[in-house]
Design an enzyme around this catalytic site. Structure first.
Site, PDB file in Angstrom:
ATOM      1  N   CYS A  45       0.852  -1.252   0.311  1.00  0.00           N
ATOM      2  CA  CYS A  45       0.620  -0.240  -0.300  1.00  0.00           C
ATOM      3  C   CYS A  45       0.527   1.298   0.326  1.00  0.00           C
ATOM      4  O   CYS A  45       0.087   2.079  -0.625  1.00  0.00           O
ATOM      5  CB  CYS A  45      -0.990   0.160   1.126  1.00  0.00           C
ATOM      6  N   CYS A  48       1.449   3.935  -2.927  1.00  0.00           N
ATOM      7  CA  CYS A  48       0.359   4.736  -3.844  1.00  0.00           C
ATOM      8  C   CYS A  48       0.334   6.436  -2.338  1.00  0.00           C
ATOM      9  O   CYS A  48      -0.376   6.828  -2.887  1.00  0.00           O
ATOM     10  CB  CYS A  48      -0.434   3.742  -4.556  1.00  0.00           C
ATOM     11  N   HIS A  49       0.086   5.163  -0.957  1.00  0.00           N
ATOM     12  CA  HIS A  49      -0.600   5.942  -0.058  1.00  0.00           C
ATOM     13  C   HIS A  49       0.421   6.750   0.802  1.00  0.00           C
ATOM     14  O   HIS A  49      -0.086   6.851   1.460  1.00  0.00           O
ATOM     15  CB  HIS A  49      -1.458   5.412   0.697  1.00  0.00           C
ATOM     16  N   MET A  86      -7.310   1.343  -7.803  1.00  0.00           N
ATOM     17  CA  MET A  86      -6.951  -0.066  -6.367  1.00  0.00           C
ATOM     18  C   MET A  86      -7.256  -1.388  -6.977  1.00  0.00           C
ATOM     19  O   MET A  86      -8.556  -1.956  -7.547  1.00  0.00           O
ATOM     20  CB  MET A  86      -7.158   0.871  -5.593  1.00  0.00           C
ATOM     21  N   HIS A 322       4.865  11.603 -10.612  1.00  0.00           N
ATOM     22  CA  HIS A 322       5.183  10.241 -10.556  1.00  0.00           C
ATOM     23  C   HIS A 322       6.095   9.619 -12.002  1.00  0.00           C
ATOM     24  O   HIS A 322       7.122  10.296 -12.179  1.00  0.00           O
ATOM     25  CB  HIS A 322       3.575   9.184 -11.103  1.00  0.00           C
ATOM     26  N   HIS A 364      -0.715   7.268 -16.428  1.00  0.00           N
ATOM     27  CA  HIS A 364       0.218   6.874 -15.554  1.00  0.00           C
ATOM     28  C   HIS A 364       0.501   5.743 -17.283  1.00  0.00           C
ATOM     29  O   HIS A 364       0.599   5.126 -17.527  1.00  0.00           O
ATOM     30  CB  HIS A 364      -0.723   5.288 -14.485  1.00  0.00           C
TER      31      HIS A 364
END
Length: 540
Positions: A45, A48-49, A86, A322, A364
């Protein structure tokens, strides 16, 4: 708690939850359960978080946000995933682990330890001194067509001979290697694990051999080398998620030479404690790296010609930065600011922001894809986590000024949840995956377009069925197309569960038909694949 990241813990212990009606902040867990959940969070996780759970590509998961959703709702989200990119974790985690994770993200985050020069030097190992390494290639492998393949859950990379499709060697690395990058010479592969471990693999031995290693931090994802004339293979640079910083290393030994923090203000003028280094590319027109700082929205042009008196140009763009890649000319760098639904364009010759291009939700691109559009001229393509389109952006301000730095077309993808779009200068096809779609059929398929005839629409191919791995509980996610050196094959990974069979599917790019399936019990959750020649020369 962070010792739990390094060691396997019992994941079956259920959390003990206590919440006071007077304060929603008092969710607690038993020590062992919290350590187990912290390990899962880091592995699945944090990318991304964020380690501090402040959010970036993924949503903010601090208690004030997560507790509003509640335990039951959080468990459903974790189990089923979302169409924003997700994945569903019901085929990755057990029910108890999902329950545990839903509780964990309602607790107050703990900051992991710092990692400075003393720590780096203590971890640094030169396994084979430069003077003891081969002076010529000791094998008969066509090194230009070798693929460095991430074996995510085993903490390894497989070096696969692209000519014979045989596994040449498997090398132990850090956990979940994010990328492999090549030295300018093409001799060394630098692989960076999500646990911050950097390994330098020498391809001149009879079998691929690790010659140096370094732990660069607690969490990392990016590395590159110096490519400008006169600096070939002199330096490497690695960017970490935690601590938020980048480090300049000796390119031959990985000796840490300089560390630079990226903590500071965002483009909105607010301080952020966790501005992670998202991606790095190396210029061939200047002695310079382009370093993208995710949470701040700042792009750093770092001049490595004098690292003792380091010079940075800081460019404001948008959040949260990103991945990205070069346009075909290698002058302009395009990077996704996926929380802002934009692509930032940097003119590295002039050292300025050229444009902020509005796109659909959560671009992305990986490195993106360059080709010449029949109408709009040179374009760069990105797919999206949050939209089922492939966006084409014009990249030629000299000869196609009216189309430059605009989304000139949107092609239909077979789903959102896409991570990579790919083509090759010798190919007539444009490919896109969608591995983070919750629906099995979409996640197991790819979209392919005929570049010369985009109006006829795409073909959707179920690549997982080509692999013929049988039924599995886990979705057989198809991810990361990568071309061979000649540009006549494209390779896709079948990324299933840790205990499920996985494979690499090789497709004939011209006919779009199956060429071969690379199967081996040692291919455990293959994800990214990096062809030596294409990675060395930034061909995409």
């Amino acid at each position: 708690m962070w010792k739990g990241i390094k060691h396997a813990l019992l994941l079956s212990a259920l959390p003990m939850v206590m919440a006071s009606a007077a304060s929603a902040q008092e969710v607690t867990m038993a020590k062992e359960a919290k350590e187990a959940a912290a390990k899962v969070y880091f592995e699945r996780c944090a990318g991304c978080h964020g380690v501090l759970r402040k959010g970036a590509t993924g949503k903010n998961l601090e208690p004030a946000a997560s507790q509003k959703l509640g335990q039951a709702r959080l468990e459903k989200i974790l189990a089923n995933g979302t169409e924003g990119g997700m994945p569903n974790f019901d085929d990755i985690l057990t029910k108890d682990e999902i329950t545990q994770m839903a509780t964990y993200i309602q607790t107050t985050p703990d900051a992991p330890p710092e990692w400075g020069m003393k720590d780096m030097l203590a971890s640094w190992k030169v396994l084979v001194p430069v003077k003891d390494r081969p002076t010529k290639q000791m094998n008969k492998i066509n090194l230009k067509n070798v693929f460095s393949v991430t074996l995510r859950d085993s903490g390894e990379v497989a070096l696969i001979d692209g000519d014979t499709k045989a596994i040449w060697g498997i090398v132990k690395t850090g956990y979940a290697v994010h990328i492999s990058r090549l030295s300018y010479s093409g001799r060394y592969v630098y692989v960076i694990g999500r646990d911050g471990r950097l390994d330098m693999i020498d391809l001149w031995y009879e079998k691929p051999t690790t010659v140096a290693t370094l732990k660069t931090g607690i969490d990392a994802r990016s590395v590159d080398t110096s490519k400008f004339k006169g600096y070939e293979d002199k330096y490497a640079v690695v960017g970490t998620y935690w601590p938020p910083q980048y480090a300049i290393l000796d390119g031959q030994t990985l000796e840490p030479l300089k560390i630079v923090s990226t903590r500071g203000m965002t483009v909105d003028g607010e301080y952020h404690p966790e501005p992670r280094v998202a991606s790095i590319v190396s210029s061939q027109i200047k002695p310079e790296w382009v370093i993208n700082v995710k949470e701040t929205g700042m792009i750093k042009l770092v001049d490595y010609s004098d690292i003792k008196n380091l010079k940075e140009v800081t460019i404001n763009s948008a959040k949260f930065l990103h991945d990205g890649g070069w346009d075909a000319s290698k002058r302009y760098f395009l990077v996704a600011a996926n929380a802002s639904n934009k692509v930032a364009v940097v003119d590295t010759k002039d050292g300025k922001l050229a444009a902020l291009v509005d796109t659909k939700s959560k671009p992305h691109p990986g490195r993106g894809a360059n080709f010449v559009h029949p109408k709009f001229g040179p374009v760069w393509a990105t797919s999206h986590l949050g939209a089922d389109v492939i966006s084409l952006i014009g990249t030629d301000p000299a000869k196609h000024k009216d189309y430059a730095w605009k989304v000139v077309a949107e092609l239909k993808n077979h789903g959102s949840g896409s991570l990579f779009v790919k083509t090759h200068p010798k190919s007539k096809n444009l490919w896109a995956d969608a591995p983070l779609m919750p629906e099995r059929e979409a996640a197991e398929s790819v979209t392919v377009y005929d570049i010369a005839n985009l109006d006829k629409g795409p073909e959707v191919i179920n690549v997982a069925k080509m692999a013929n791995l049988g039924e599995t509980k886990a979705i057989q996610r198809v991810v990361h197309g990568e071309y061979n050196e000649k540009g006549d094959e494209i390779w896709f990974s079948i990324w299933a569960g840790k205990t499920d069979p996985s494979a690499i599917v090789v497709i004939d790019d011209k006919t779009r038909k199956l060429k071969t399936v690379i199967k081996d019990p040692k291919l455990i959750t293959p994800t990214g694949k990096f062809n030596v020649y294409n990675t060395q020369h930034d061909i995409y």
